[in-house]
Motif scaffolding. Structure first.
Motif, PDB file in Angstrom:
ATOM      1  N   ASP A  87       0.819  -1.205   0.000  1.00  0.00           N
ATOM      2  CA  ASP A  87       0.000   0.000   0.000  1.00  0.00           C
ATOM      3  C   ASP A  87       0.858   1.263   0.000  1.00  0.00           C
ATOM      4  N   ASP A  88       2.088   1.170   0.532  1.00  0.00           N
ATOM      5  CA  ASP A  88       2.965   2.339   0.609  1.00  0.00           C
ATOM      6  C   ASP A  88       3.577   2.714  -0.737  1.00  0.00           C
ATOM      7  N   ASP A  89       3.679   1.741  -1.647  1.00  0.00           N
ATOM      8  CA  ASP A  89       4.286   1.985  -2.950  1.00  0.00           C
ATOM      9  C   ASP A  89       3.266   2.603  -3.896  1.00  0.00           C
ATOM     10  N   LYS A  90       3.741   3.472  -4.759  1.00  0.00           N
ATOM     11  CA  LYS A  90       2.876   4.089  -5.757  1.00  0.00           C
ATOM     12  C   LYS A  90       3.047   3.335  -7.072  1.00  0.00           C
ATOM     13  N   VAL A  91       1.931   2.935  -7.642  1.00  0.00           N
ATOM     14  CA  VAL A  91       1.965   2.226  -8.913  1.00  0.00           C
ATOM     15  C   VAL A  91       2.240   3.230 -10.019  1.00  0.00           C
ATOM     16  N   GLN A  92       3.193   2.894 -10.864  1.00  0.00           N
ATOM     17  CA  GLN A  92       3.520   3.761 -11.981  1.00  0.00           C
ATOM     18  C   GLN A  92       2.468   3.558 -13.066  1.00  0.00           C
ATOM     19  N   GLU A  93       1.843   4.649 -13.497  1.00  0.00           N
ATOM     20  CA  GLU A  93       0.831   4.553 -14.544  1.00  0.00           C
ATOM     21  C   GLU A  93       1.501   4.149 -15.854  1.00  0.00           C
ATOM     22  N   PHE A  94       0.901   3.216 -16.559  1.00  0.00           N
ATOM     23  CA  PHE A  94       1.480   2.726 -17.804  1.00  0.00           C
ATOM     24  C   PHE A  94       1.290   3.760 -18.906  1.00  0.00           C
ATOM     25  N   ASP A  95       2.399   4.132 -19.534  1.00  0.00           N
ATOM     26  CA  ASP A  95       2.366   5.076 -20.649  1.00  0.00           C
ATOM     27  C   ASP A  95       3.016   4.416 -21.863  1.00  0.00           C
ATOM     28  N   PRO A  96       2.212   3.953 -22.813  1.00  0.00           N
ATOM     29  CA  PRO A  96       2.771   3.262 -23.980  1.00  0.00           C
ATOM     30  C   PRO A  96       3.650   4.151 -24.858  1.00  0.00           C
ATOM     31  N   ASN A  97       3.576   5.463 -24.665  1.00  0.00           N
ATOM     32  CA  ASN A  97       4.404   6.391 -25.444  1.00  0.00           C
ATOM     33  C   ASN A  97       5.781   6.607 -24.819  1.00  0.00           C
ATOM     34  N   ASP A  98       5.969   6.110 -23.607  1.00  0.00           N
ATOM     35  CA  ASP A  98       7.248   6.220 -22.913  1.00  0.00           C
ATOM     36  C   ASP A  98       8.041   4.940 -23.182  1.00  0.00           C
ATOM     37  N   ALA A  99       8.872   4.981 -24.213  1.00  0.00           N
ATOM     38  CA  ALA A  99       9.610   3.783 -24.650  1.00  0.00           C
ATOM     39  C   ALA A  99      10.477   3.204 -23.540  1.00  0.00           C
ATOM     40  N   GLU A 100      11.073   4.066 -22.724  1.00  0.00           N
ATOM     41  CA  GLU A 100      11.928   3.581 -21.632  1.00  0.00           C
ATOM     42  C   GLU A 100      11.102   2.825 -20.591  1.00  0.00           C
ATOM     43  N   GLN A 101       9.962   3.375 -20.209  1.00  0.00           N
ATOM     44  CA  GLN A 101       9.110   2.710 -19.223  1.00  0.00           C
ATOM     45  C   GLN A 101       8.632   1.355 -19.742  1.00  0.00           C
ATOM     46  N   VAL A 102       8.236   1.308 -21.000  1.00  0.00           N
ATOM     47  CA  VAL A 102       7.757   0.052 -21.589  1.00  0.00           C
ATOM     48  C   VAL A 102       8.890  -0.969 -21.629  1.00  0.00           C
TER      49      VAL A 102
END
Length: 173
Positions: A87-102
Motif C-alpha cells: 500500500d505504501d508503494d505508488k503504482v507507476q501509470e502505464f504510458d505506452p508512449n514512454d519507450a523507456e518505461q515500456v
C-alpha cells in the motif's frame, strides 16, 4: 564521473565472474547477507544491463535458492518495474508512449519469469498487465523489426507474450 562509471562497471563485472567460483568458506551466510543488502541499495539506480547482472548475481547466492529468497528477488523486480505490491508503494501509470518505461517493464517481467512457481505466483505482474497495460496495449507498435530482447522497441506481440507467460503461475486475479 567517467572514472567512477568505469570502476562501477568493473566492480560489477568482477562480482559477476568471481562470486560463483568462491568456496563456501569464503562466501559465508554473513557475506551473502552483506552482498544482498549492498546490491539492493544500488538496484534502483542501475542500467538495464546492470540490473540483469545484479539479478543474476543475487539468484546465484545460496540464500536466494529458497522460496523466501526467490520471493525477495521478485519483490526487488516489482519495485524496479514500478508495480506496487504494498500500500505504501505508488503504482507507476502505464504510458505506452514512454519507450523507456515500456522497455523497463518488459525487461523486469522477463527477469521475474524465472522465479515464478506454484509457491511464488506472478499475480502482481498479471494484475498490473490486465488493469494497466492491456487497456493501452493497442497504442504500442503492432510488430517491430527487432524484438525487445535485442534492445528494440517493445511491440503489442511482446507484451501479449509476456502476459501469456505470466498467466502460467498467476493466482486468482
Amino acid at each position: 564521473m567517467i572514472g567512477g562509471e568505469i570502476i562501477r562497471e568493473r566492480s560489477i563485472k568482477f562480482l559477476a565472474t568471481k562470486l560463483p567460483s568462491l568456496s563456501p568458506d569464503i562466501l559465508t551466510p554473513e557475506i551473502e547477507t552483506l552482498l544482498i543488502e549492498k546490491i539492493q541499495e544500488t538496484m534502483y539506480d542501475v542500467t538495464c544491463q546492470e540490473f540483469s547482472t545484479f539479478i543474476k548475481i543475487l539468484s546465484s547466492l545460496k540464500q536466494m535458492q529458497q522460496v523466501e529468497g526467490r520471493t525477495r528477488l521478485v519483490h526487488v523486480i516489482v519495485k524496479q518495474a514500478g508495480i506496487s505490491e504494498d500500500d505504501d508503494d505508488k503504482v507507476q501509470e502505464f504510458d505506452p508512449n514512454d519507450a523507456e518505461q515500456v522497455a523497463v517493464l518488459a525487461q523486469c517481467t522477463k527477469q521475474a519469469l524465472d522465479f515464478f512457481s506454484k509457491h511464488i505466483p506472478s499475480t502482481v505482474f498479471a494484475v498490473y498487465f490486465c488493469t494497466s497495460v492491456l487497456p493501452r496495449v493497442w497504442e504500442l507498435p503492432v510488430k517491430c523489426d527487432s524484438s525487445a530482447s535485442s534492445g528494440g522497441a517493445v511491440s503489442q506481440i511482446d507484451i501479449l507474450k509476456l502476459l501469456a507467460e505470466l498467466s502460467i503461475n498467476s493466482g486468482p486475479l
